[in-house]
Write a protein that holds these residues in place. Structure first.
Motif, short mmCIF file in Angstrom:
data_model
loop_
_atom_site.label_atom_id
_atom_site.label_comp_id
_atom_site.label_asym_id
_atom_site.label_seq_id
_atom_site.Cartn_x
_atom_site.Cartn_y
_atom_site.Cartn_z
N ARG A 1 0.73 -1.21 -0.12
CA ARG A 1 -0.05 0.07 0.01
C ARG A 1 1.07 1.42 0.01
O ARG A 1 1.97 1.50 0.21
N GLN B 1 -5.57 -5.31 -12.37
CA GLN B 1 -6.42 -4.93 -11.26
C GLN B 1 -5.75 -3.70 -10.31
O GLN B 1 -6.40 -3.20 -9.90
N ALA B 2 -4.30 -3.60 -10.43
CA ALA B 2 -3.84 -2.58 -9.33
C ALA B 2 -4.30 -1.22 -10.13
O ALA B 2 -4.48 -0.44 -9.54
N ASP C 1 -7.65 -0.57 -8.68
CA ASP C 1 -7.39 -0.53 -7.43
C ASP C 1 -7.12 0.95 -7.13
O ASP C 1 -7.34 1.65 -6.08
N THR D 1 -10.12 3.18 -6.61
CA THR D 1 -11.14 2.51 -5.92
C THR D 1 -11.18 3.15 -4.45
O THR D 1 -9.93 3.35 -3.72
N ASP E 1 -3.07 3.08 4.01
CA ASP E 1 -4.49 3.44 3.11
C ASP E 1 -5.15 4.68 3.49
O ASP E 1 -5.86 5.00 2.79
N ALA F 1 -0.27 2.49 -3.11
CA ALA F 1 -1.54 2.95 -2.62
C ALA F 1 -1.78 4.34 -2.14
O ALA F 1 -2.86 4.82 -2.24
#
Length: 446
Positions: free
Chosen positions: A2, A138-139, A142, A145, A225, A400
């Motif tokens: 992250r 997918q990253a 994300d 998201t 996060d 992240a």
């Protein structure tokens, strides 16, 4: 996975945002692009707000394709193309006032978190992305998201790769295909520097991606996060110590302009001062546009890796395309945006028109597209760029921290203080990071 005075941080943040925007193609002007023609008079008009004219052209092409597939649900795009700052300011004011809100909007990645704080203003696109999920990186989903909702769709992967100057390396007896780990990179860099005086890699004092890649490969991040700072964790410190050591031994050199993505940087690379550039795939367009004399000499490769890490590369830069929750046509707009950003047809054009690495990986193995001899990117590079992408499939990581409210401030301090202290002033990496975190905690009130 992250420090500084506020005005300096704001200026640095503006510079970073400008550099990140450059990852998405030429800068936009004020003139809007022409509208797409729908299949019939009952078409729905969708207002489109973007900061890049080339992106507006792309959406128009996708609208034409949409109308051909959906003649009973045709759309007409009415685009407005505004400069970066003005566009985001107008969008923020529109949400605040609750009027003149577009149906579709491009939001630059560093500003995206600003539109995810407080009351929800963006529509959840997750249901519309569902049909494409099996083929997507997918990253990159994300990245946009927030709170369990997919609020934006990516334009590209932005996978970080190594661009090697093959003739320069060969002149020093260095085989670029033998560079797999950072130890290999270090050994090759020492040899190249001793033989030619050139540096193998570039270290940026006001930008770049080498340090981000090292942090990602250490499976670390600059924040958690929630945006709480983590600059002084052992993993982040180790990443910057590697950067500092490679600079001290001449493996990395400070690039003119402070970043490879600058006029001074382009000139230094073209001059053979650097044997490699570690940047996202989108930097390939810079070679074509600003370093044409290197055609046929630049190989695209998997970047050096850290043994034991599950992360080979990370994505960098980007634009999230969103649909405002207040749009009366949000369902239609969302379905169109998913088609325009995630479908295989759209992603073929992302590569052909923009030269970006498609987020839909089904394109990566379509050799009719990736090995098209008429494609200018295929023609330019020493090898095929998709060879590296296919090797890294399934190993794309995400910092992240990019989706937190802390990211712009972290990068501002990174590019105005941390990198300069470590590379120019020789301050130990741990000390520079500790000082920066203390200043940032005060700024961010943590």
């Amino acid at each position: 996975m992250r420090m500084t005075k506020r005005p300096m941080m704001a200026a640095a943040a503006a510079a970073v945002i400008a550099a990140a925007l450059s990852a998405c193609g030429p800068a936009a002007g004020d003139a809007p692009a022409a509208g797409a023609t729908a299949g019939d008079g009952g078409a729905t008009t969708l207002d489109l707000l973007v900061f890049n004219a080339l992106h507006a052209d792309f959406y128009q092409e996708m609208a034409t394709a949409w109308n051909a597939r959906n003649p009973d649900r045709g759309i007409v795009l009415e685009p407005r193309v505004l400069p970066l700052q003005e566009m985001h300011n107008q969008l923020q004011m529109a949400f605040t006032a609750g009027q003149q809100i577009p149906d579709i909007v491009d939001i630059e990645v560093m500003r995206f978190p600003n539109f995810t704080i407080g009351t929800q203003v963006l529509y959840d696109l997750a249901p519309y992305a569902e049909p494409y999920l099996d083929d997507l990186v997918q990253a990159r989903l994300d990245l946009y998201t927030h709170g369990g909702m997919l609020l934006g769709l990516p334009t590209h992967v932005g996978a970080t790769v190594a661009f090697y100057n093959v003739p320069l390396l060969e002149s020093a007896g260095v085989d670029w295909t033998a560079i797999e780990t950072w130890d290999d990179f270090r050994d090759a860099g020492v040899k190249l520097h001793a033989e030619t005086g050139a540096h193998l890699g570039s270290a940026g004092t006001s930008g770049g991606f080498t340090h981000h890649l090292l942090v990602g490969q250490h499976e670390a991040d600059y924040t958690d996060d929630e945006g709480i700072l983590k600059l002084t964790t052992p993993e982040v410190v180790a990443a910057f110590e590697m950067l500092q050591e490679m600079h001290a031994t001449g493996v990395l050199g400070i690039i003119p302009g402070g970043t490879p993505d600058s006029e001074e940087g382009f000139a230094a690379i073209a001059n053979g001062d650097f044997g490699a550039v570690i940047m996202p795939v989108w930097f390939g367009s810079r070679f074509i546009n600003y370093m044409p004399d290197l055609a046929g000499q630049i190989a695209v490769a998997v970047p050096p890796t850290l043994p034991g890490s599950d992360v080979v590369t990370i994505g960098g830069g980007g634009t999230g395309t969103a649909v405002p929750l207040a749009s009366e046509h949000r369902e239609l707009a969302a379905e169109f945006v998913a088609f325009a950003k995630l479908s295989e047809q759209a992603n073929v054009r992302v590569w052909e028109l923009l030269g970006f690495d498609p987020v839909n990986t089904s394109v990566w193995s379509d050799e009719a597209v990736t090995h098209n001899p008429d494609n200018r990117f295929v023609q330019y590079f020493y090898n095929n760029p998709f060879d590296a992408l296919l090797e890294m499939r399934g190993s794309v990581g995400l910092l992240a921290s990019q989706r937190t409210h802390s990211w712009p401030e972290v990068i501002a301090v990174m590019n105005s203080e941390i990198l300069d202290s470590i590379l120019e002033s020789g301050v130990p990496a741990a000390d520079a990071l500790e000082r920066a975190e203390a200043a940032l905690r005060n700024t961010l009130r943590q």
